[in-house]
Design a protein around this motif. Structure first.
Motif, short mmCIF file in Angstrom:
data_model
loop_
_atom_site.label_atom_id
_atom_site.label_comp_id
_atom_site.label_asym_id
_atom_site.label_seq_id
_atom_site.Cartn_x
_atom_site.Cartn_y
_atom_site.Cartn_z
N ILE A 1 0.89 -1.36 0.19
CA ILE A 1 -0.09 0.10 0.13
C ILE A 1 0.85 1.67 0.09
CG2 ILE A 1 -1.51 1.84 0.89
CD1 ILE A 1 -2.79 -0.98 0.51
N ARG A 2 2.13 1.48 0.86
CA ARG A 2 3.03 2.30 0.82
C ARG A 2 3.74 2.67 -1.40
NH1 ARG A 2 8.69 1.31 3.82
NH2 ARG A 2 8.45 -0.25 1.66
N GLU A 3 3.65 1.69 -1.45
CA GLU A 3 4.35 1.60 -2.64
C GLU A 3 3.36 2.33 -3.95
OE1 GLU A 3 7.58 1.69 -3.46
OE2 GLU A 3 8.22 1.24 -1.55
N ALA A 4 1.63 1.42 -3.37
CA ALA A 4 1.13 2.43 -4.21
C ALA A 4 0.75 3.63 -3.53
CB ALA A 4 -0.84 1.22 -3.83
N GLN A 5 0.76 4.13 -2.75
CA GLN A 5 0.68 6.06 -2.28
C GLN A 5 1.33 6.40 -3.33
OE1 GLN A 5 0.69 5.36 2.04
NE2 GLN A 5 -0.37 6.65 1.68
N LEU A 6 2.93 5.93 -3.29
CA LEU A 6 3.70 6.80 -3.91
C LEU A 6 3.25 6.51 -5.32
CD1 LEU A 6 7.07 7.79 -4.43
CD2 LEU A 6 7.28 5.05 -4.94
N LEU A 7 2.96 5.26 -6.16
CA LEU A 7 2.59 5.48 -7.74
C LEU A 7 1.03 5.99 -8.04
CD1 LEU A 7 3.00 1.80 -8.38
CD2 LEU A 7 4.34 3.81 -8.82
N LEU A 8 0.49 6.39 -6.67
CA LEU A 8 -0.77 7.33 -6.79
C LEU A 8 -0.60 8.69 -7.08
CD1 LEU A 8 -3.40 5.36 -5.02
CD2 LEU A 8 -3.57 5.84 -6.96
N ARG A 9 -0.14 9.13 -6.25
CA ARG A 9 1.10 10.70 -6.19
C ARG A 9 1.61 11.24 -7.23
NH1 ARG A 9 3.17 9.07 -1.22
NH2 ARG A 9 4.75 8.51 -2.16
N SER B 1 2.59 9.35 -10.58
CA SER B 1 1.95 9.35 -11.65
C SER B 1 1.04 8.68 -12.10
CB SER B 1 2.61 7.66 -11.91
OG SER B 1 1.64 6.02 -11.66
N GLY B 2 0.35 8.38 -13.80
CA GLY B 2 -0.83 9.04 -13.84
C GLY B 2 -1.21 7.52 -14.19
N ARG B 3 -0.85 6.46 -14.19
CA ARG B 3 -1.43 4.75 -14.21
C ARG B 3 -2.70 4.69 -13.50
NH1 ARG B 3 3.62 1.50 -12.69
NH2 ARG B 3 2.79 -0.45 -13.42
N LYS B 4 -2.89 3.65 -14.33
CA LYS B 4 -4.64 3.67 -13.55
C LYS B 4 -4.55 2.66 -12.85
CE LYS B 4 -6.63 3.00 -18.46
NZ LYS B 4 -7.12 2.09 -19.58
N ILE B 5 -5.47 3.11 -11.22
CA ILE B 5 -5.68 2.11 -10.42
C ILE B 5 -5.24 0.74 -10.21
CG2 ILE B 5 -6.80 1.68 -8.27
CD1 ILE B 5 -8.08 4.99 -8.88
N ILE B 6 -6.29 0.21 -11.18
CA ILE B 6 -5.57 -1.48 -11.79
C ILE B 6 -4.65 -1.83 -12.29
CG2 ILE B 6 -7.06 -1.52 -13.90
CD1 ILE B 6 -8.45 -3.99 -13.14
N ASP B 7 -4.42 -0.60 -13.08
CA ASP B 7 -2.95 -1.02 -12.85
C ASP B 7 -1.07 -1.10 -11.65
OD1 ASP B 7 -3.43 -1.35 -15.52
OD2 ASP B 7 -2.53 0.07 -15.88
N THR C 1 -10.38 6.02 -0.13
CA THR C 1 -10.30 4.63 -1.63
C THR C 1 -9.36 5.15 -2.42
OG1 THR C 1 -11.22 6.05 -3.45
CG2 THR C 1 -12.41 4.87 -1.64
N PRO C 2 -8.56 5.01 -3.27
CA PRO C 2 -7.44 5.33 -4.50
C PRO C 2 -7.51 6.18 -4.83
CG PRO C 2 -7.69 2.77 -4.34
CD PRO C 2 -8.41 2.81 -3.19
N HIS C 3 -8.79 6.43 -5.04
CA HIS C 3 -9.55 7.66 -6.10
C HIS C 3 -9.22 8.92 -5.67
CE1 HIS C 3 -11.51 9.86 -9.17
NE2 HIS C 3 -11.85 10.22 -8.16
N GLU C 4 -9.75 8.34 -3.82
CA GLU C 4 -9.66 9.48 -2.94
C GLU C 4 -8.61 10.46 -3.06
OE1 GLU C 4 -14.10 8.96 -0.40
OE2 GLU C 4 -12.51 8.05 0.27
N TYR C 5 -7.37 8.93 -2.99
CA TYR C 5 -6.37 9.73 -1.92
C TYR C 5 -5.81 10.27 -3.15
CZ TYR C 5 -1.29 9.65 -0.44
OH TYR C 5 -0.11 9.66 -0.69
N ARG C 6 -5.46 9.26 -4.38
CA ARG C 6 -4.85 10.52 -5.81
C ARG C 6 -6.03 11.94 -5.94
NH1 ARG C 6 -4.32 7.72 -11.24
NH2 ARG C 6 -2.26 7.63 -10.27
#
Length: 284
Positions: A233-241, A243-249, A273-278
């Protein structure tokens, strides 16, 4: 009463947070990480502090520095009860465009060992700075926010210079078992995107699943699966912050095979949620 709160100001994920508490009973902090820097100062008692990939025994007079997004957790050692002060602050609080900023302020957050064991004179100096912060935050006199920044900058500069003058002793694991668990944690940190099971990892590191599960929890304060999920999840946060990659990716990239499970785990650990975080990151 099992705990006495001397001060609570701000929120852990806000621009500035300070919390001073004394506890008389057993206490274990939930596993967590956050997007703010943390300074932890132990006044009494002893604590086991797991930070990033290793555990430390923390004693009174120790200053602990935790970088943004580093996983950490404290737990009791020996007799219950301790007193500590925690300070969290954001990049915005001491921004590089502010006159008080200097790159060396943040050197202490890159220390290999995370911990400064202060001598008595330096303990008294640190305590005086924190007492001043406490007084300012309680009284909120005119200009107190500016004075808090000055005091924090003084604490960071003092700590950076102290670290330069007093070269830390090479880190030694408490035991071969601590070293083994640290190796497992480092493997998870580097290979979180791979499929990981307790059985598979225990075979890889030549331990029984039961023994690895018990000692992993005992040394890190996390269960094996808690630590794997938190790292992902920590790495997912980094990518959400960043990059513009899709959440599913992103879910797939950090090791979640099921998007629904990723969503549930992300919400559990971040309260968003991932969308709210981004969305929130793009607004800040």
């Amino acid at each position: 009463m099992s705990e006495t709160v001397s001060l609570t100001y701000g929120s852990e994920e806000g621009d500035f947070y300070m919390h001073h508490i004394k506890r008389t009973e057993l206490f274990e902090r939930n596993n967590h990480f956050h997007g703010t820097y943390e300074i932890y100062y132990l006044l009494s008692g002893q604590r086991n502090y797991f930070i990033k990939d290793r555990s430390y025994l923390i004693s009174p007079g120790d200053l602990v520095f935790i970088n943004k997004y580093d996983v950490h957790k404290t737990s009791d050692v020996g007799e219950p009860g301790h007193e500590r002060i925690v300070i969290n602050f954001s990049d915005k609080f001491i921004d590089k465009d502010q006159p008080l900023f200097h790159p060396s302020l943040f050197n202490v957050f890159d220390l290999p060992a995370h911990v400064l064991s202060l001598k008595l004179q330096e303990q008294l100096f640190t305590q005086t700075l924190m007492d001043k912060m406490d007084k300012e935050l309680k009284e909120k006199a005119a200009g107190y926010e500016t004075y808090i920044k000055l005091l924090l900058v003084e604490l960071l500069l003092f700590s950076s210079r102290y670290a330069e003058r007093n070269e830390a002793a090479p880190f030694e694991h408490a035991s071969p078992l601590h070293r083994k668990i640290s190796e497992i944690v480092q493997y998870i940190n580097s290979n979180y995107a791979l499929t990981m099971t307790l059985t598979g990892m225990s075979e890889q590191f030549f331990m029984s699943p039961y023994y690895m599960s018990r000692t992993f929890k005992e040394i890190t304060g996390f269960t094996f699966i808690e630590y794997v999920n938190m790292t992902r999840i920590r790495e997912a946060q980094l990518l959400l912050r960043e990059s513009g990659r899709k959440i599913i990716d992103i879910a797939d990239a950090v090791g979640f095979e099921n998007i629904a499970h990723f969503g549930r785990m992300f919400k559990k650990l971040t309260k968003l949620t991932p969308h709210e975080y981004r969305k929130l990151q793009r607004q800040s």
